[in-house]
Design a protein around this motif. Structure first.
Motif, PDB file in Angstrom:
ATOM      1  N   SER A 257       0.839  -1.208   0.000  1.00  0.00           N
ATOM      2  CA  SER A 257       0.000   0.000   0.000  1.00  0.00           C
ATOM      3  C   SER A 257       0.869   1.250   0.000  1.00  0.00           C
ATOM      4  O   SER A 257       0.616   2.198  -0.744  1.00  0.00           O
ATOM      5  CB  SER A 257      -0.898   0.031   1.243  1.00  0.00           C
ATOM      6  N   SER A 260       2.712   1.581  -3.547  1.00  0.00           N
ATOM      7  CA  SER A 260       1.874   1.868  -4.715  1.00  0.00           C
ATOM      8  C   SER A 260       1.181   3.224  -4.593  1.00  0.00           C
ATOM      9  O   SER A 260       1.153   4.007  -5.548  1.00  0.00           O
ATOM     10  CB  SER A 260       0.828   0.763  -4.903  1.00  0.00           C
ATOM     11  N   LEU A 261       0.636   3.515  -3.418  1.00  0.00           N
ATOM     12  CA  LEU A 261      -0.152   4.755  -3.314  1.00  0.00           C
ATOM     13  C   LEU A 261       0.720   5.990  -3.474  1.00  0.00           C
ATOM     14  O   LEU A 261       0.331   6.960  -4.127  1.00  0.00           O
ATOM     15  CB  LEU A 261      -0.924   4.784  -1.991  1.00  0.00           C
ATOM     16  N   THR A 264       1.413   6.444  -7.153  1.00  0.00           N
ATOM     17  CA  THR A 264       0.295   6.923  -7.989  1.00  0.00           C
ATOM     18  C   THR A 264       0.091   8.426  -7.854  1.00  0.00           C
ATOM     19  O   THR A 264      -0.432   9.067  -8.756  1.00  0.00           O
ATOM     20  CB  THR A 264      -1.038   6.240  -7.606  1.00  0.00           C
ATOM     21  N   SER A 290      -7.637   5.330   0.221  1.00  0.00           N
ATOM     22  CA  SER A 290      -6.456   5.538  -0.615  1.00  0.00           C
ATOM     23  C   SER A 290      -6.156   7.010  -0.853  1.00  0.00           C
ATOM     24  O   SER A 290      -4.990   7.395  -0.915  1.00  0.00           O
ATOM     25  CB  SER A 290      -6.631   4.845  -1.972  1.00  0.00           C
ATOM     26  N   TYR A 291      -7.223   7.829  -1.009  1.00  0.00           N
ATOM     27  CA  TYR A 291      -6.933   9.190  -1.479  1.00  0.00           C
ATOM     28  C   TYR A 291      -7.472  10.338  -0.623  1.00  0.00           C
ATOM     29  O   TYR A 291      -7.263  11.492  -0.962  1.00  0.00           O
ATOM     30  CB  TYR A 291      -7.355   9.331  -2.950  1.00  0.00           C
ATOM     31  N   GLY A 295      -2.732   8.063   0.324  1.00  0.00           N
ATOM     32  CA  GLY A 295      -1.956   8.537  -0.834  1.00  0.00           C
ATOM     33  C   GLY A 295      -1.404   9.942  -0.628  1.00  0.00           C
ATOM     34  O   GLY A 295      -0.186  10.173  -0.683  1.00  0.00           O
ATOM     35  N   TRP A 390     -11.342   1.661 -11.191  1.00  0.00           N
ATOM     36  CA  TRP A 390     -10.731   0.815 -10.158  1.00  0.00           C
ATOM     37  C   TRP A 390     -11.765   0.227  -9.239  1.00  0.00           C
ATOM     38  O   TRP A 390     -12.958   0.437  -9.423  1.00  0.00           O
ATOM     39  CB  TRP A 390      -9.603   1.514  -9.432  1.00  0.00           C
ATOM     40  N   TRP A 396      -6.259   0.924  -6.008  1.00  0.00           N
ATOM     41  CA  TRP A 396      -5.856   2.051  -6.852  1.00  0.00           C
ATOM     42  C   TRP A 396      -6.187   1.697  -8.290  1.00  0.00           C
ATOM     43  O   TRP A 396      -6.621   0.583  -8.588  1.00  0.00           O
ATOM     44  CB  TRP A 396      -4.398   2.441  -6.626  1.00  0.00           C
ATOM     45  N   SER A 397      -5.940   2.669  -9.148  1.00  0.00           N
ATOM     46  CA  SER A 397      -6.522   2.621 -10.470  1.00  0.00           C
ATOM     47  C   SER A 397      -5.946   1.558 -11.412  1.00  0.00           C
ATOM     48  O   SER A 397      -4.733   1.470 -11.598  1.00  0.00           O
ATOM     49  CB  SER A 397      -6.315   4.008 -11.053  1.00  0.00           C
ATOM     50  N   THR A 452      -2.686  -4.015  -4.084  1.00  0.00           N
ATOM     51  CA  THR A 452      -3.982  -4.633  -4.366  1.00  0.00           C
ATOM     52  C   THR A 452      -4.268  -5.628  -3.231  1.00  0.00           C
ATOM     53  O   THR A 452      -3.412  -5.845  -2.379  1.00  0.00           O
ATOM     54  CB  THR A 452      -3.946  -5.366  -5.720  1.00  0.00           C
TER      55      THR A 452
END
Ligand code: COA
Ligand code: AMP
Length: 632
Positions: A257, A260-261, A264, A290-291, A295, A390, A396-397, A452
């Protein structure tokens, strides 16, 4: 080869090397030397020899590297008329203190903490405090009813629940405490402690022995330090709708996590540390995890926490006000929010009242983005509008126009191309790769990238059977669509019982379970029908038991109330009709798809396998009464 293509190819050909290099950009307590271990596929392990703490990467690292005074969170709440900014230093200290409070209650690495809170800074504090201890958070969306909360309590067995006295919707105050108490009563698992933050809009009675006031919980406690965990240790569980009433507890690991976040934030969203990023969603959904939280904080951005709606709090200019007031660079929301704004302010006149000069791009996800909405946003905002695809499972996307890599031409109706890390393909029913342009199941070649889901909580077998069995070697997304000659992916429909209502993912199967439990109901079907504002709305048809003489309207009211009470207001279940029969195939399968097409007044073919075609006329009449199936 374009920059995007080169990156996509690298990630596809050598995922381990690709992501291990990116992982150098994060703070590790022990640096990983391995990218991915696929020996137990599909239970892949990212950075298996690394040790990390997500809270450290979200807060401490920035405090130590010159961002202590920068705003970490801007809380803007038109529903309570409150604004508050927390710097990275303030947030780090509040999180460490609350983590100390949790620790004092016995929470340690691996324990679960369930968070049932409205959109207030304390919700983020609770999430990050849990992560600080290496414990596992599970946030439950406030619009879910006590029954849904109880199901989640029993599945993740939290040591502590963190909640607040109330949530505030524009038309009402939702008292959380009675819902929380009811859920604890319904659940078999015994929750040791419930920490409740009192909000002045409604003070809850803390009468249970397990209850503890938020401020008392942090009184006289020592702040807690970050606890390093294995990269593969779970960061959180997030429940999402599946085919049945039993939700799926999506498990996300810690290292994957973080890596990747953060990545992105620069590659997909094109933000730099210090930028203001706003995801207008809810912390109860994956977008919020996530956002709103992770993120932007991993990347050293300022995140906006907005407790309000796109319209009515107070008007359809609310989003533009927030963008201009806080110099928001990127907004991420669901198309439904834009449809709501467009309905009230079709010419976008309110936009002109605000200084939008810092605004650079709009990202939309959560449901299919209709071209009208896309074009409206493009025209009135005059910035790139990115539809990206997503799921809760991916975190995430999967597909996006990655503005931080290379801006590609936009095709309305497509969330663009596969993001590096995802090898998206279309397979036919036999599992063979479909020709470009042909419809089929959208799948992703294994291994899925870091960040993921790594399993389903308490249900590894379901993880394997629901997602990896039908197409060996691939992850089955549950979406269907096609890929065009240029690699643009088109996501057209779900292949299961999942529907998207106002960007909220719901299960028609779960609603059918509620209807079927009504004593007068013999059989039922719920389907997602098209709605101009919310994208889809659930619609139910029921057959009553023989001999039931009750008034149909009363039963229909009962059913609407039951879904609201058992699943929650967010289900938006408001249309149900009693019918004499349901259309079925000769083998007894209810033809939900045909009924949905009739409701949407779209073209449909008489199914060859239908048992009795006359039933369809009765269904059309019932749908007409509900205001659907209007061919005009
Ligand atoms: N707590 C309690 N109830 C909630 C809730 C929460 N956190 N969130 C929504 N509800 C309730 C609403 O009050 C509404 O109740 P009602 O039937 O009494 O009116 C019901 O659940 C349905 O909510 P919703 O479908 O969201 O409709 P809405 O009319 O309140 O708002 C939009 C419609 C479009 C403005 C809103 O859905 C929205 O802003 N969506 C886009 C952003 C988003 O959150 N996307 C999610 C994933 S990105
Ligand atoms: P959720 O898990 O709530 O994020 O919902 C995921 C589902 O929403 C996906 O499987 C899709 O069906 C749908 N979805 C999300 N984003 C998009 C998009 N950009 N276009 C089409 N469907 C989408």
């Amino acid at each position: 080869m374009s920059q995007y293509q080169a990156l996509h190819q690298q990630a596809t050909n050598s995922p381990s090397e690709f992501w291990l290099k990116i992982a150098q950009d994060n703070h590790w307590h022990k640096k990983p030397t391995i990218g991915v271990d696929t020996s137990k596929a599909p239970f892949n392990q990212w950075f298996p020899d690394g040790e990390i703490n997500a809270c450290y990467n979200a807060l401490d690292v920035h405090v130590e590297n010159g961002r202590a005074e920068q705003a970490a969170i801007i809380y803007d709440s038109p529903v309570t008329d409150t604004k508050r900014t927390l710097s990275y230093l303030e947030l780090r200290d509040e999180v460490a203190r609350f983590a100390g409070g949790l620790q004092a209650l016995g929470v340690s690495k691996g324990d679960r903490v369930l968070i049932y809170m409205p959109m207030i800074p304390e919700a983020i504090i609770a999430v990050l405090a849990t992560a600080r201890l290496g414990a596992v958070h599970s946030v439950v969306f406030g619009g879910f009813a006590a029954n849904e909360l109880a199901v989640r309590i029993d599945d993740c067995e939290p040591k502590v629940i963190v909640s607040a006295s109330c949530g505030i919707e524009p038309n009402r105050t939702i008292e959380y405490k009675p819902l929380l108490d009811k859920a604890c009563d319904l659940a078999k698992h015994n929750v040791a402690h419930c920490i409740v933050l009192q909000r002045e809009q409604c003070v809850a009675e803390l009468s249970q022995s397990r209850d503890l006031d938020w401020h008392k919980a942090i009184d006289n406690v020592d702040p807690a330090d970050c606890v390093p965990v294995a990269s593969t240790d779970p960061l959180y569980i997030l429940y999402t709708s599946g085919t049945t009433g039993q939700p799926k507890g999506v498990v996300r690991d810690t290292g994957g996590s973080v890596v990747s976040l953060k990545w992105t934030m620069s590659t997909i969203y094109n933000t730099q540390p210090g930028d203001v990023y706003w995801a207008a969603s809810d912390i109860g959904w994956v977008v919020g995890h996530s956002y709103i939280i992770y993120g932007p904080l991993f990347h050293g951005c300022t995140t906006v926490l907005y407790e309000g709606k796109p319209v009515g709090t107070p008007d359809a200019g609310a989003f533009w006000r927030v963008i201009s007031e806080y110099k928001v660079k990127v907004l991420f929301t669901a198309p439904t929010a834009f449809r709501a704004i467009k309905k009230v302010d079709p010419e976008g006149t309110l936009i002109k009242d605000y200084d939008m000069s810092n605004f650079e791009s709009l990202f939309l996800a959560g449901e299919r983005c209709d071209p009208d909405t896309l074009h409206w946003a493009q025209k009135h905002l005059a910035v790139p509008v990115v539809d990206h695809w997503w799921q809760t499972e991916t975190g995430w996307s999967i597909c996006a126009n990655c503005l931080g890599i290379e801006e590609l031409p936009v095709i309305a109706g497509s969330p663009s191309v596969a993001v590096p890390g995802y090898d998206v393909q279309v397979l036919d029913n036999e599992g063979k790769e479909a020709k470009r342009g042909d419809h089929g199941a959208l799948v992703i070649k294994q291994p899925l990238p870091p960040g993921t889901f790594t399993t389903l909580w308490n249900a590894p077998d379901r993880y394997q059977s629901a997602y990896f069995e039908k197409f060996p070697g691939f992850y089955e997304t549950g979406d269907a669509g096609f890929i065009n000659d240029d690699g643009y992916v088109f996501v057209m429909a779900r292949t299961d019982d999942v529907i998207n209502v106002a960007g909220h993912r719901l299960s028609t199967g779960a609603m059918e379970e509620v209807l079927a439990a009504h004593p007068d109901v013999a059989e039922c079907a719920v389907m997602g029908v098209a709605d101009q504002l919310k994208g889809q709305l659930p619609l139910g048809l029921v057959i009553l038991n023989d001999g039931c003489a009750r008034d149909h309207t009363d039963i229909e009211k009962d059913l609407i109330k039951a879904v609201r009470e058992k699943i929650g207001p967010v289900a938006a279940f408001k249309s149900v009709a009693v019918v004499k029969r349901l259309p079925k195939t000769r083998s007894g399968k209810i033809l939900r798809g045909t009924m949905r097409s009739i409701a949407d007044a779209s073209d449909w073919k008489m199914p060859a396998t239908i048992e009795d075609p006359d039933v369809l006329q009765e269904i059309e009449d019932a749908l007409n009464r509900l205001g659907y199936a209007d061919k005009g």
